[in-house]
Scaffold this motif. Structure first.
Motif, PDB file in Angstrom:
ATOM      1  N   ALA A 225       0.986  -1.255   0.191  1.00 43.08           N
ATOM      2  CA  ALA A 225      -0.025   0.046   0.087  1.00 43.08           C
ATOM      3  C   ALA A 225       0.786   1.194   0.120  1.00 43.08           C
ATOM      4  O   ALA A 225       1.814   1.197   0.469  1.00 43.08           O
ATOM      5  CB  ALA A 225      -0.853   0.027   1.334  1.00 43.08           C
ATOM      6  N   ASN A 226       0.647   2.111  -0.772  1.00 49.89           N
ATOM      7  CA  ASN A 226       1.250   3.523  -0.915  1.00 49.89           C
ATOM      8  C   ASN A 226       0.038   4.617  -0.221  1.00 49.89           C
ATOM      9  O   ASN A 226      -0.890   4.371  -0.766  1.00 49.89           O
ATOM     10  CB  ASN A 226       1.535   3.860  -2.181  1.00 49.89           C
ATOM     11  N   ILE A 227       0.810   5.238   0.599  1.00 53.33           N
ATOM     12  CA  ILE A 227      -0.229   6.313   1.410  1.00 53.33           C
ATOM     13  C   ILE A 227       0.262   7.916   1.043  1.00 53.33           C
ATOM     14  O   ILE A 227       1.595   7.770   1.168  1.00 53.33           O
ATOM     15  CB  ILE A 227      -0.366   5.983   2.911  1.00 53.33           C
ATOM     16  N   ASP A 228      -0.363   8.532   0.857  1.00 49.38           N
ATOM     17  CA  ASP A 228      -0.145  10.080   0.427  1.00 49.38           C
ATOM     18  C   ASP A 228      -0.178  10.959   1.339  1.00 49.38           C
ATOM     19  O   ASP A 228      -1.298  11.052   1.980  1.00 49.38           O
ATOM     20  CB  ASP A 228      -1.060  10.611  -0.802  1.00 49.38           C
ATOM     21  N   TRP A 229       0.796  11.302   2.303  1.00 46.90           N
ATOM     22  CA  TRP A 229       0.831  11.835   3.624  1.00 46.90           C
ATOM     23  C   TRP A 229       0.026  13.103   3.296  1.00 46.90           C
ATOM     24  O   TRP A 229      -0.762  13.474   4.123  1.00 46.90           O
ATOM     25  CB  TRP A 229       2.262  12.336   3.859  1.00 46.90           C
ATOM     26  N   SER A 230       0.163  13.976   2.365  1.00 45.85           N
ATOM     27  CA  SER A 230      -0.430  15.179   2.078  1.00 45.85           C
ATOM     28  C   SER A 230      -2.127  15.080   1.795  1.00 45.85           C
ATOM     29  O   SER A 230      -2.926  16.014   2.053  1.00 45.85           O
ATOM     30  CB  SER A 230      -0.092  15.887   0.771  1.00 45.85           C
ATOM     31  N   SER A 231      -2.592  13.816   1.894  1.00 42.05           N
ATOM     32  CA  SER A 231      -3.900  13.669   1.598  1.00 42.05           C
ATOM     33  C   SER A 231      -4.621  13.177   2.788  1.00 42.05           C
ATOM     34  O   SER A 231      -5.881  13.167   3.135  1.00 42.05           O
ATOM     35  CB  SER A 231      -4.170  12.558   0.728  1.00 42.05           C
ATOM     36  N   LEU A 232      -4.055  12.732   4.039  1.00 40.73           N
ATOM     37  CA  LEU A 232      -4.348  12.545   5.261  1.00 40.73           C
ATOM     38  C   LEU A 232      -5.088  13.649   5.855  1.00 40.73           C
ATOM     39  O   LEU A 232      -4.916  14.704   5.997  1.00 40.73           O
ATOM     40  CB  LEU A 232      -3.402  12.027   6.137  1.00 40.73           C
ATOM     41  N   PRO A 233      -6.429  13.094   6.199  1.00 40.71           N
ATOM     42  CA  PRO A 233      -7.276  14.108   7.001  1.00 40.71           C
ATOM     43  C   PRO A 233      -7.072  14.207   8.739  1.00 40.71           C
ATOM     44  O   PRO A 233      -7.545  13.238   9.241  1.00 40.71           O
ATOM     45  CB  PRO A 233      -8.815  13.604   6.891  1.00 40.71           C
ATOM     46  N   ILE A 234      -5.976  14.802   8.837  1.00 40.75           N
ATOM     47  CA  ILE A 234      -5.644  14.906  10.362  1.00 40.75           C
ATOM     48  C   ILE A 234      -6.567  15.871  10.942  1.00 40.75           C
ATOM     49  O   ILE A 234      -7.052  16.725  10.530  1.00 40.75           O
ATOM     50  CB  ILE A 234      -3.988  15.258  10.460  1.00 40.75           C
ATOM     51  N   HIS A 235      -6.515  15.594  12.395  1.00 44.41           N
ATOM     52  CA  HIS A 235      -7.413  16.485  13.228  1.00 44.41           C
ATOM     53  C   HIS A 235      -6.757  18.003  13.399  1.00 44.41           C
ATOM     54  O   HIS A 235      -5.639  18.164  13.331  1.00 44.41           O
ATOM     55  CB  HIS A 235      -7.231  15.979  14.683  1.00 44.41           C
ATOM     56  N   ARG A 300       4.594  14.782  -1.466  1.00 39.97           N
ATOM     57  CA  ARG A 300       4.073  15.127  -2.541  1.00 39.97           C
ATOM     58  C   ARG A 300       5.004  14.846  -3.840  1.00 39.97           C
ATOM     59  O   ARG A 300       4.157  14.585  -5.027  1.00 39.97           O
ATOM     60  CB  ARG A 300       3.860  16.411  -2.612  1.00 39.97           C
ATOM     61  N   ALA A 301       6.222  14.525  -3.778  1.00 39.72           N
ATOM     62  CA  ALA A 301       7.110  14.486  -4.665  1.00 39.72           C
ATOM     63  C   ALA A 301       7.172  12.972  -5.135  1.00 39.72           C
ATOM     64  O   ALA A 301       7.974  12.364  -5.942  1.00 39.72           O
ATOM     65  CB  ALA A 301       8.577  14.870  -4.523  1.00 39.72           C
ATOM     66  N   GLY A 302       6.543  12.264  -4.112  1.00 37.15           N
ATOM     67  CA  GLY A 302       6.669  10.680  -4.231  1.00 37.15           C
ATOM     68  C   GLY A 302       7.829   9.825  -3.644  1.00 37.15           C
ATOM     69  O   GLY A 302       7.972   8.928  -3.707  1.00 37.15           O
ATOM     70  N   ASP A 303       8.492  10.811  -2.921  1.00 38.92           N
ATOM     71  CA  ASP A 303       9.442   9.972  -1.935  1.00 38.92           C
ATOM     72  C   ASP A 303       8.858   9.532  -0.826  1.00 38.92           C
ATOM     73  O   ASP A 303       7.869  10.136  -0.156  1.00 38.92           O
ATOM     74  CB  ASP A 303      10.550  11.157  -1.694  1.00 38.92           C
TER      75      ASP A 303
END
Length: 319
Positions: A225-235, A300-303
């Motif tokens: 699984a690849n997770i996009d940190w910038s998409s995470l809905p954080i509190h 965002r850069a895929g790193d």
């Protein structure tokens, strides 16, 4: 070092014979004439899962809520539960408040207490829940498909931030009310789980941290699984915190009791509409892959953003 899952796998995992699904998921599945029964057990121990001074009414709510969250992750309708309560002494005021919180949530989801046990000893609470669902609608951890979108409900990291603040400040009065509610009175996503049976391939509730729990899905489904940190809905309360703390709370903190689920890409509009109908944010955060069995967090850069821990484990003490 032995982990909780490693201990279970080594000593207690056996092939299911009469059960439809045995050890290793949010619930076991037992066969029935027209539907199947989902069953799950959780234990809360003082000093591990809750503090000694926690409000007993809130504790009654949480003790049942964390079990109902397992039914939600399977897509089941709650029906019955049992309660095993170990008490250091009989305290009528404490028991009155505890049972009030317990039954308020039970009444909300129309789940009935049908038995259990009481004994004397250090305070611990064990609840077993039973729910009902169609066998084909069960949201098993091993159902994810390569190319599936990964989704989460709600906001992540609030409970972990509340715990961190409570440990550092030592008083609930100094903690934001919404954060305290996230930690001490989570809301099981029963309505969402029941609707996902027709939309999703797999699901799990986020109790030990997003990375740890999504890794269970990946492992059981033999996927990555690849997770996009910038998409995470954080509190929202995390937005002003340092990046390292935001990542720790949202990715590995645990106690969110939101649902993480996977679904085919054609379901995107249906899932978005479902979130609007339920008044619950549903956010697409990544993709299941056919690569190695691992969960990667990407910027965002895929790193890849390396994490020092994956989540909570009772025996390795990972965070």
């Amino acid at each position: 070092m032995t982990t909780e899952l490693g201990l279970i796998a080594k000593y207690f995992s056996r092939p299911a014979k009469r059960a439809l699904l045995g050890v290793g998921d949010d619930c076991a599945l037992l066969p029935g004439s027209s539907a199947c029964t989902a069953i799950s057990t959780d234990t809360l121990v003082e000093g591990i899962h809750f503090f000694a001074d926690v409000d007993p009414k809130t504790l009654g709510h949480k003790a049942l809520a964390v079990n109902l969250s397992d039914l939600a992750a399977m897509g089941a309708t709650p029906r019955f539960f049992t309660l095993a309560l170990t008490l250091p002494r009989v305290d009528d005021d404490w028991l009155s408040q505890f049972s009030a919180g317990l039954f308020a949530l039970a009444d909300q989801f129309q789940i009935e207490l049908v038995g259990g046990d009481t004994t004397r000893g250090p305070l611990s609470i064990t609840i077993t829940v039973l729910g009902e669902l169609k066998t084909d609608d069960a949201l098993r951890r091993d159902g994810a498909k390569a190319g599936d979108d990964v989704w989460v409900s709600g906001r992540l990291g609030g409970a972990a931030l509340a715990l961190r603040q409570l440990l550092s400040q030592g008083t609930r009065a100094a903690i934001d009310t919404d954060l305290r509610t996230r930690l001490e009175a989570p809301q099981p996503r029963i309505a969402l789980g029941k609707r996902l049976g027709a939309l999703a391939h797999s699901a799990i509730d986020i109790s030990d941290g997003l990375l740890a729990d999504l890794n269970h899905v990946a492992t059981r489904s033999s996927l990555g699984a690849n997770i996009d940190w910038s998409s995470l809905p954080i509190h929202p309360a995390l937005q002003s915190e340092a990046l390292a703390l935001r990542q720790m709370c949202a990715l590995t903190g645990g106690d969110d009791y939101e649902l993480c689920f996977t679904a085919a890409t054609p379901q995107r509009d249906n899932i978005t509409q479902l979130g609007e109908e339920l008044g619950l944010p549903l956010t697409r955060i990544g993709t299941m892959t056919s690569g190695p069995i691992q969960v990667r967090v990407l910027d965002r850069a895929g790193d890849e953003l390396k994490q020092s821990a994956t989540g909570f484990d009772h025996f390795s003490r990972q965070f």
